[in-house]
Each structure stands twice: as structure tokens, then as C-alpha cells.
Design an enzyme around this catalytic site. Structure first.
Site, PDB file in Angstrom:
ATOM      1  N   ILE A 147       0.904  -1.157   0.000  1.00 46.32           N
ATOM      2  CA  ILE A 147       0.000   0.000   0.000  1.00 46.32           C
ATOM      3  C   ILE A 147       0.940   1.203   0.000  1.00 46.32           C
ATOM      4  O   ILE A 147       1.504   1.553   1.032  1.00 46.32           O
ATOM      5  CB  ILE A 147      -0.911   0.043   1.239  1.00 46.32           C
ATOM      6  N   PRO A 148       1.135   1.836  -1.162  1.00 47.67           N
ATOM      7  CA  PRO A 148       2.216   2.828  -1.331  1.00 47.67           C
ATOM      8  C   PRO A 148       1.920   4.187  -0.705  1.00 47.67           C
ATOM      9  O   PRO A 148       1.751   5.199  -1.395  1.00 47.67           O
ATOM     10  CB  PRO A 148       2.342   2.923  -2.847  1.00 47.67           C
ATOM     11  N   CYS A 149       1.917   4.247   0.626  1.00 45.73           N
ATOM     12  CA  CYS A 149       1.576   5.489   1.327  1.00 45.73           C
ATOM     13  C   CYS A 149       2.607   6.591   1.091  1.00 45.73           C
ATOM     14  O   CYS A 149       2.333   7.754   1.371  1.00 45.73           O
ATOM     15  CB  CYS A 149       1.366   5.236   2.816  1.00 45.73           C
ATOM     16  N   HIS A 150       3.753   6.242   0.534  1.00 47.83           N
ATOM     17  CA  HIS A 150       4.752   7.276   0.222  1.00 47.83           C
ATOM     18  C   HIS A 150       4.279   8.190  -0.907  1.00 47.83           C
ATOM     19  O   HIS A 150       4.838   9.253  -1.103  1.00 47.83           O
ATOM     20  CB  HIS A 150       6.098   6.635  -0.149  1.00 47.83           C
TER      21      HIS A 150
END
Length: 193
Positions: A147-150
Site C-alpha cells: 500500500i504505497p503510502c509514500h
């Protein structure tokens, strides 16, 4: 057949230590009759207590199937700058509260090379004014990278927060083609939501 006594498989987390160019990543997962489920991904420089809770868990044991092997290879490849499509079905999203799950699924939808903002995601979820709640949900993201929260920034392009530190967040964004101004703000040319 499940190798654990009835009902215990999902209760026995295992930890896999993954060597990456950023440092060790820890994959915490459980076995079950329905297949493996990832409970948490701990990034380098994240709080040591994140893994300490699982100190007694078996480490680097026998992998249940190719899905965990593929996830490990995907994490390594992703952290080398490659475009990787992760299998979200491996994640134990049921452990997350409903609002956080909605935020994480929205975040999962942001493609590589794009960014969004906390406020945009809040509006996308029909909760305008909940930018801070979105930020809090992402700060507790148990599945970073998958989950690419960056890929979420502040509305003015400032980088915001990240579990593994701002230097890693910026480097991940740069690896995806996001540029930065001299003042450290992201150049928000490709915005999602």
C-alpha cells in the site's frame, strides 16, 4: 492439511527478514487454511517496537507457497526502483478499522509515478475535511510499499510523514519519477484523485 492444531494457524505469526538496499524489511505473516496472510510490513528505521512484539515468532521458516516468495521478490524489486504490481489479497486488511481500510484501498489505487494529497483522498472518499484522519490512517499503514503510502503529500507539495523517515520517502518518489524543487517540495505534475 493445516499443520497447526485447530484454529491456531492464524494465531501464530511468523517473521521473515528481507535484506534490501534500504536495510532490513520485516514481513510478519500467518498461515491459515485459506492461505498466508500478511499482518504487517515493517520498514527499515521504523519503530523497533513494531517487530519487538513478534520477537518470539519463528523467523525465516518454511514458506507456505509461492505467493509469499513472490511478495518477498516484489518488495526487493520495488525497492530497487522497479514497477511492481502487488497482490493485495495477501494482506490481512480485516485487521484495520473500516475508515483506514477505505483509505488504504484508495491509496493502493494510486499508480506509480503519481502523487496525491491527504485532502484529495478525503474528498475521493466523500469525507471532505478529513485530511488529518487520512494522514492518521496512513501513518498507521501496516502494509507500506504494498500500500504505497509514500505517494501521498501535503497539499503544498511538502513531503509529509513516513514510517521509515522522510529520506526514504523522497528516494522512493524519486525512483518513481517524481521531481523535487530546491525547497524540498515535490513537483506535483501527475496528481491522482
Amino acid at each position: 492439511m493445516d499443520p497447526y492444531p485447530e484454529g491456531q494457524a492464524a494465531m501464530m505469526p511468523e517473521v521473515i527478514d528481507i535484506a534490501t538496499i534500504f536495510g532490513p524489511v520485516h514481513l510478519i505473516w500467518t498461515r491459515s487454511q485459506s492461505g498466508p496472510k500478511v499482518r504487517r510490513i515493517v520498514l527499515p528505521h521504523d519503530l523497533p517496537t513494531s517487530v519487538a512484539a513478534f520477537e518470539d515468532a519463528p523467523r525465516d521458516g518454511e514458506l507456505p507457497d509461492d505467493s509469499i516468495r513472490a511478495l518477498i521478490a516484489g518488495i526487493r524489486s520495488f525497492l530497487q526502483g522497479n514497477d511492481v504490481r502487488f497482490d493485495i489479497d495477501l494482506l490481512d486488511l480485516d485487521r484495520c478499522p473500516l475508515f483506514q481500510r477505505r483509505v488504504l484501498l484508495a491509496e493502493f489505487g494510486i499508480p506509480r509515478g503519481y502523487v496525491s494529497t491527504y485532502g484529495r483522498i478525503a474528498r475521493h472518499l466523500d469525507t471532505p475535511g478529513a485530511a488529518r484522519a487520512v494522514g492518521n490512517a496512513l501513518a498507521r499503514n501496516p502494509f507500506p510499499l504494498v500500500i504505497p503510502c509514500h505517494r501521498v503529500l501535503r497539499s503544498d507539495g511538502r513531503i509529509g510523514g513516513f514510517q521509515a523517515g522522510l529520506a526514504m520517502k523522497r528516494r522512493l518518489l524519486e525512483m518513481e519519477g517524481v521531481g523535487f524543487r530546491e525547497d524540498g517540495r515535490a513537483i506535483m505534475e501527475r496528481i491522482w484523485y
